[in-house]
Design a protein around this motif. Sequence first.
Motif, mmCIF file in Angstrom:
data_model
loop_
_atom_site.group_PDB
_atom_site.id
_atom_site.type_symbol
_atom_site.label_atom_id
_atom_site.label_comp_id
_atom_site.label_asym_id
_atom_site.label_seq_id
_atom_site.Cartn_x
_atom_site.Cartn_y
_atom_site.Cartn_z
ATOM 1 N N ARG A 161 -13.537 -35.183 -0.065
ATOM 2 C CA ARG A 161 -14.921 -34.791 -0.252
ATOM 3 C C ARG A 161 -15.472 -35.495 -1.474
ATOM 4 O O ARG A 161 -14.722 -35.896 -2.354
ATOM 5 C CB ARG A 161 -15.028 -33.283 -0.479
ATOM 6 C CG ARG A 161 -14.882 -32.450 0.749
ATOM 7 C CD ARG A 161 -14.901 -31.006 0.364
ATOM 8 N NE ARG A 161 -14.974 -30.131 1.523
ATOM 9 C CZ ARG A 161 -14.941 -28.815 1.440
ATOM 10 N NH1 ARG A 161 -14.864 -28.236 0.279
ATOM 11 N NH2 ARG A 161 -15.005 -28.077 2.520
ATOM 12 N N THR A 162 -16.782 -35.599 -1.501
ATOM 13 C CA THR A 162 -17.387 -36.092 -2.726
ATOM 14 C C THR A 162 -17.424 -34.957 -3.729
ATOM 15 O O THR A 162 -17.283 -33.787 -3.374
ATOM 16 C CB THR A 162 -18.813 -36.588 -2.468
ATOM 17 O OG1 THR A 162 -19.614 -35.475 -2.095
ATOM 18 C CG2 THR A 162 -18.840 -37.629 -1.373
ATOM 19 N N GLN A 163 -17.649 -35.338 -4.971
ATOM 20 C CA GLN A 163 -17.649 -34.298 -5.996
ATOM 21 C C GLN A 163 -18.836 -33.350 -5.806
ATOM 22 O O GLN A 163 -18.725 -32.146 -6.039
ATOM 23 C CB GLN A 163 -17.718 -34.937 -7.378
ATOM 24 C CG GLN A 163 -17.288 -34.007 -8.474
ATOM 25 C CD GLN A 163 -17.107 -34.720 -9.779
ATOM 26 O OE1 GLN A 163 -17.925 -35.535 -10.165
ATOM 27 N NE2 GLN A 163 -16.022 -34.422 -10.460
ATOM 28 N N THR A 215 -37.251 -44.143 -12.109
ATOM 29 C CA THR A 215 -37.148 -43.589 -13.436
ATOM 30 C C THR A 215 -38.251 -44.192 -14.283
ATOM 31 O O THR A 215 -38.988 -45.075 -13.847
ATOM 32 C CB THR A 215 -35.788 -43.925 -14.060
ATOM 33 O OG1 THR A 215 -35.690 -45.351 -14.160
ATOM 34 C CG2 THR A 215 -34.663 -43.401 -13.199
ATOM 35 N N SER A 217 -37.981 -46.136 -16.592
ATOM 36 C CA SER A 217 -37.739 -47.550 -16.839
ATOM 37 C C SER A 217 -37.919 -48.382 -15.580
ATOM 38 O O SER A 217 -37.616 -49.569 -15.574
ATOM 39 C CB SER A 217 -36.332 -47.731 -17.411
ATOM 40 O OG SER A 217 -35.383 -47.107 -16.585
ATOM 41 N N GLU A 219 -36.432 -48.145 -12.667
ATOM 42 C CA GLU A 219 -35.300 -48.349 -11.781
ATOM 43 C C GLU A 219 -35.331 -47.336 -10.649
ATOM 44 O O GLU A 219 -35.795 -46.217 -10.804
ATOM 45 C CB GLU A 219 -33.998 -48.209 -12.571
ATOM 46 C CG GLU A 219 -33.848 -49.291 -13.625
ATOM 47 C CD GLU A 219 -32.598 -49.107 -14.438
ATOM 48 O OE1 GLU A 219 -31.845 -48.179 -14.126
ATOM 49 O OE2 GLU A 219 -32.377 -49.893 -15.365
ATOM 50 N N GLN A 225 -26.566 -37.060 -8.927
ATOM 51 C CA GLN A 225 -25.399 -36.216 -8.690
ATOM 52 C C GLN A 225 -25.494 -34.980 -9.569
ATOM 53 O O GLN A 225 -26.223 -34.951 -10.563
ATOM 54 C CB GLN A 225 -24.134 -36.979 -9.023
ATOM 55 C CG GLN A 225 -23.929 -38.218 -8.173
ATOM 56 C CD GLN A 225 -22.735 -39.001 -8.661
ATOM 57 O OE1 GLN A 225 -21.668 -38.444 -8.865
ATOM 58 N NE2 GLN A 225 -22.912 -40.273 -8.857
ATOM 59 N N THR A 228 -24.804 -35.499 -13.147
ATOM 60 C CA THR A 228 -25.777 -36.226 -13.956
ATOM 61 C C THR A 228 -26.375 -35.308 -15.011
ATOM 62 O O THR A 228 -26.619 -35.724 -16.142
ATOM 63 C CB THR A 228 -26.892 -36.784 -13.054
ATOM 64 O OG1 THR A 228 -26.306 -37.612 -12.065
ATOM 65 C CG2 THR A 228 -27.885 -37.595 -13.860
ATOM 66 N N GLN A 246 -34.838 -35.276 -22.833
ATOM 67 C CA GLN A 246 -34.876 -36.670 -22.399
ATOM 68 C C GLN A 246 -34.497 -36.800 -20.933
ATOM 69 O O GLN A 246 -35.000 -37.663 -20.215
ATOM 70 C CB GLN A 246 -33.922 -37.520 -23.252
ATOM 71 C CG GLN A 246 -34.416 -37.796 -24.661
ATOM 72 C CD GLN A 246 -34.377 -36.572 -25.540
ATOM 73 O OE1 GLN A 246 -33.538 -35.699 -25.349
ATOM 74 N NE2 GLN A 246 -35.292 -36.477 -26.500
ATOM 75 N N ARG A 247 -33.601 -35.948 -20.488
ATOM 76 C CA ARG A 247 -33.214 -35.981 -19.068
ATOM 77 C C ARG A 247 -34.429 -35.695 -18.193
ATOM 78 O O ARG A 247 -34.625 -36.318 -17.159
ATOM 79 C CB ARG A 247 -32.148 -34.937 -18.795
ATOM 80 C CG ARG A 247 -30.823 -35.259 -19.406
ATOM 81 C CD ARG A 247 -29.917 -35.940 -18.423
ATOM 82 N NE ARG A 247 -29.212 -37.026 -19.080
ATOM 83 C CZ ARG A 247 -28.367 -37.823 -18.461
ATOM 84 N NH1 ARG A 247 -28.120 -37.663 -17.188
ATOM 85 N NH2 ARG A 247 -27.767 -38.800 -19.084
ATOM 86 N N ALA A 250 -36.940 -38.505 -17.998
ATOM 87 C CA ALA A 250 -36.490 -39.748 -17.368
ATOM 88 C C ALA A 250 -37.342 -40.082 -16.159
ATOM 89 O O ALA A 250 -37.552 -41.248 -15.837
ATOM 90 C CB ALA A 250 -35.018 -39.631 -16.970
ATOM 91 N N LYS A 255 -44.953 -38.839 -20.881
ATOM 92 C CA LYS A 255 -43.920 -38.576 -21.868
ATOM 93 C C LYS A 255 -44.559 -37.979 -23.108
ATOM 94 O O LYS A 255 -45.627 -38.395 -23.530
ATOM 95 C CB LYS A 255 -43.215 -39.873 -22.241
ATOM 96 C CG LYS A 255 -41.951 -39.664 -23.055
ATOM 97 C CD LYS A 255 -41.229 -40.964 -23.265
ATOM 98 C CE LYS A 255 -39.919 -40.717 -24.004
ATOM 99 N NZ LYS A 255 -39.205 -41.973 -24.239
#
Lengths: 793, 271
Positions: A161-163, A215, A217, A219, A225, A228, A246-247, A250, A255
């Motif tokens: 499984r994935t986390q 985000t 920036s 991206e 996840q 994160t 800051q999270r 993002a 801002k």
Amino acid sequence: MNPHTQQQDVRQPRPNPSKAWVCGYACLGAGCQTGPSGRGRCGMLEASAGPQTGCEVPLAEAVDDRPGSTAAAATCEELFRELGPCVPLRDNWYARRIRALQIAVLTAGLLLGILAIPRGEQILVPGSLASQHAQILSPGLDGPGCAECHPQSHSAFVGARTQDELCLHCHGDHLTGPNTGNPHDISWERLNQITRRSIGHPPSDLPVNFIAGETRSGERLESPQCATCHQEHQGSLHSLTRLSDQRCQACHRQKFTSFLQGHPQFKNYPESKPHRIAFDHSRHAEQHFAKQGVRFDCAGCHVRDDRQSAVGSVFRTLSFEKACASCHASAIGAAITEGWIAMQLPSLDLEDLTSKPSALAEWPNNARFGYQGNISPLLMLLLASDPQALQAIGELPGNGELGGVIAERRPQIARGLALAIRSLITEIDLHGSSAWKRRMRLGWQTALGREVSERESWLIDELSHGLSKDLFSYMRRLWFLDAANSQRRDPQKTFAELQVDSSDGISPSTHGNQDAPLLGDDLAEGAIRDSSELSALLAPQVEAPGMALEAAEVELLLGGPLAEEDDLWLESEKSTEDRVDVTGRGLDESRYRGWYLDEQLLSLNYAPSGHADRVMAAWIELTQIMSEEAAADVPAVDDGNALDLRRHLLSQQKIFTQCVECHQLVGKRTAGPWSRWQAVNEAAGTRRFTHFDHRPHLTLAATRDCKFCHVLQSSSHEGKPEPDFSLLVSRTKSEAGDDATSHVPHSGLGKVAGPDFGAISLQQCVTCHRPGGSEDACTLCHYYHIDASALSW
Amino acid sequence: MNFRYRRWLATGVTLVAVAITLSMLKRTDESLGDASTFTGWTLLVSTCGLYLLGLRKRWITLRCGPVAAWMQMHVYLGTFACAVFLMHIGWPVRGLFEGILAATFAVISLSGMGLALLSRLTPRWLAAISQDYRLERIPTLQAKLAANAHRVAIESAQLGEGATLSEYYQRRLLPFFQSPRSLLYLLSPGGRRRRQLLRELDDLDRYLDSGGVENREELAAMVREKDNLDYHRALQTRLRWLFSLHVALTWALALMITVHVILVYKFQAVL
């Protein structure tokens, strides 16, 4: 050259820097150039012929530092003879290398030892787990340990499984939405929609400033996840839900430095939401309370001080008995005294009946005074499965009055209805609950042109609560059979006496104060089953110290909507003793509640038990469902009769003003059994984007007064929208039967009472929540995982 | 390119590299990326670059620039690695293994900084003394000096001016010449004891005749030379110990870094 200051030319490589051993005479400044062998043996000793000649040159140049020596120079042979054999020394770099190797070997041994011992991998854990997860690595539990969350850590779990899947394996109950994993658990379509809406607008004009899929920036942002944001291995006291500002920023377009500096101003906070209870605070404060000289105290309705806490338990609304009954109980009691005429035998024209021989010779004499009375909506539903009755209902006027039928058709319609009613009563008397329910459901299907939903079926069961089969037996025998035999009952006989007189068909269990025999066992069971359901519903949603709270409860207490104490649905198990009003003066309200027969009106009545009567609630909700579907213009069946039935039902419904004056019945029908009657709005229990915890604020003397934040708007304020009671008005009109055809039933959903309070401003909050003051992190007021259905933007 | 210019250039490059790394770290963090992976790999690469100096020293046959240039690169790369190390670790450092690894890196870094500093200051301090001594030879020289002092003291006792000088020698100078200096002196060498002994020797002049004064002056010269030897020994020993500490942990650090990287990828989340 000073003999003590021999210096090595650092620009030149050492003669043999890789040699591990140096001459033992080196400390005397007389080390030989060849030096010891690789195994640390002096070359002179190894040579069978004595000292090596090669040693003579450096030694001859060496300064004799030997203690007490007077020689100016010495050779290797002389030193050998004087001081004894050379004892080679380890070179410094070689010693260092050996030392480094020893430490490395020791480290490797320790690491291997760690891996060899059971649970040794826990030593490699990069920090202890948060207390909520500490049991995963508890030495007392024989679990998979690290592999519980790290599927790759052990080969057996590779690729399992994935986390994130492992996270949701345990936390899936809280995150059940289809978009779990997306930012804020919102669908990408919705996020893109929000983003497109934000493009080209200054941030201050937008309720939310978000860039979906990107985000700050620029991206591309994939679904983040869990890890994160929820960083584990940060110590047992680390809060997994505490995120840095800051999270959050993002992804958000606007801002800002802190809550104090740059946070967008509040817009209509707290947000106006559909309220299920139409309570006008300002009107109560300025008119009703003021008129009675009573102080309008917020705590009276919103704080219950019977709990051991600093400020008591804070609720959105206390129960009716605690918050409303002191003023409204008497009005409700007065309104329900006469009860609800659920169904009544219409009065027929005797001549029509006698001139046309039929089975209606047994029609009660009390109902032979011409064409009078109307067919109630409930009776219409019960008769709707009878095609003949359906056709007759279709010819009734909008108000259902029999007298309103055109004269030529009147005998035929009356005859059809009378036969159908008698057949209905006989059928229910013979078959009990199954016949009642079947009739109700068939009628419902006919009216709406679709199958009965599970909830509607449940409402039909609730509507039947407390309805005794004896009543139908009594109807049949004394209204029809006795009429046919020209036997008139003594009006002064009691119901018990009547039961003795007509013992056949009447269950002896109806005597005395025994439990009410319902239409059938299944119905009785249903009623009992619902009692426990209601009990659970009525449990106050407040904090129970030491108990694990449900997610909704946590939200209620820690920043969600206020808790709810709504014991609307007090069970009213009434005895069926003497449920026949033979006097025509109404039943003694202190004794008789529930279904009963009115001998004078020849009707089946219902006397509500008071506030929170389940039968009345079920009926009101059933009729409202029909209203909503009519408002939504749900395509019904092609059968014109079915449409007419619905029209009649909607026009003749007797919605109790006392009920819907306060209960707006908004919200999802699927939310819960009686969810639409609860004061809490439909968004309560869901995770909204913004949450607020009242408790810490109410402990402060400065903010203890609710009015510090909740500024009541005057009812005469020009900008304050008036509560929208159009639904109630329209219903009242329809009840009066003014113009049934022009009435378009409204759905209660979405009717919002106007805001009673002024909006709370950001400045009120930043008084305390600022850098250096109270906490001002984003997550203090905002949830990340939200219920997208509760979003208003 | 002279040394000064090279130093400024290397300092500038290091600062730019740190700034770029910080900027990328911020960008990664704002992108909700894995900042630890970014800083981890940067730290790993820079640490591997630090090990190149040891290889260059060992493989003397490879003529790829002077060791001094490699040493300079080592110093500035180490400075950069220290900055990245601070970016990489969380604070406080948690976990036993992670803590040991971080502590090892910190010890090596601090010892390296100390070496960089002392290797520039020590020659200046040593230059204050007219004579230079190789560390390996200092014990022999000290032994010889002690023997000479003992001889002078015995001669002074035989001259007949009494036991003044020899008594003083036995009481104060003998421990000075024959005992090693304290650990505190090794860590922070100074001239307090030297000045005190010389002052006491000067005070003995009133009790000595001309022959005794000569012996006293000879002993005073020996005190100065012994103190110079001690000073040399302390400074050089301190440098050598620091270097030994710096080198001795490098292999253990390499081993722990390898285990750390394996653990990180072994326990990495499956996407």
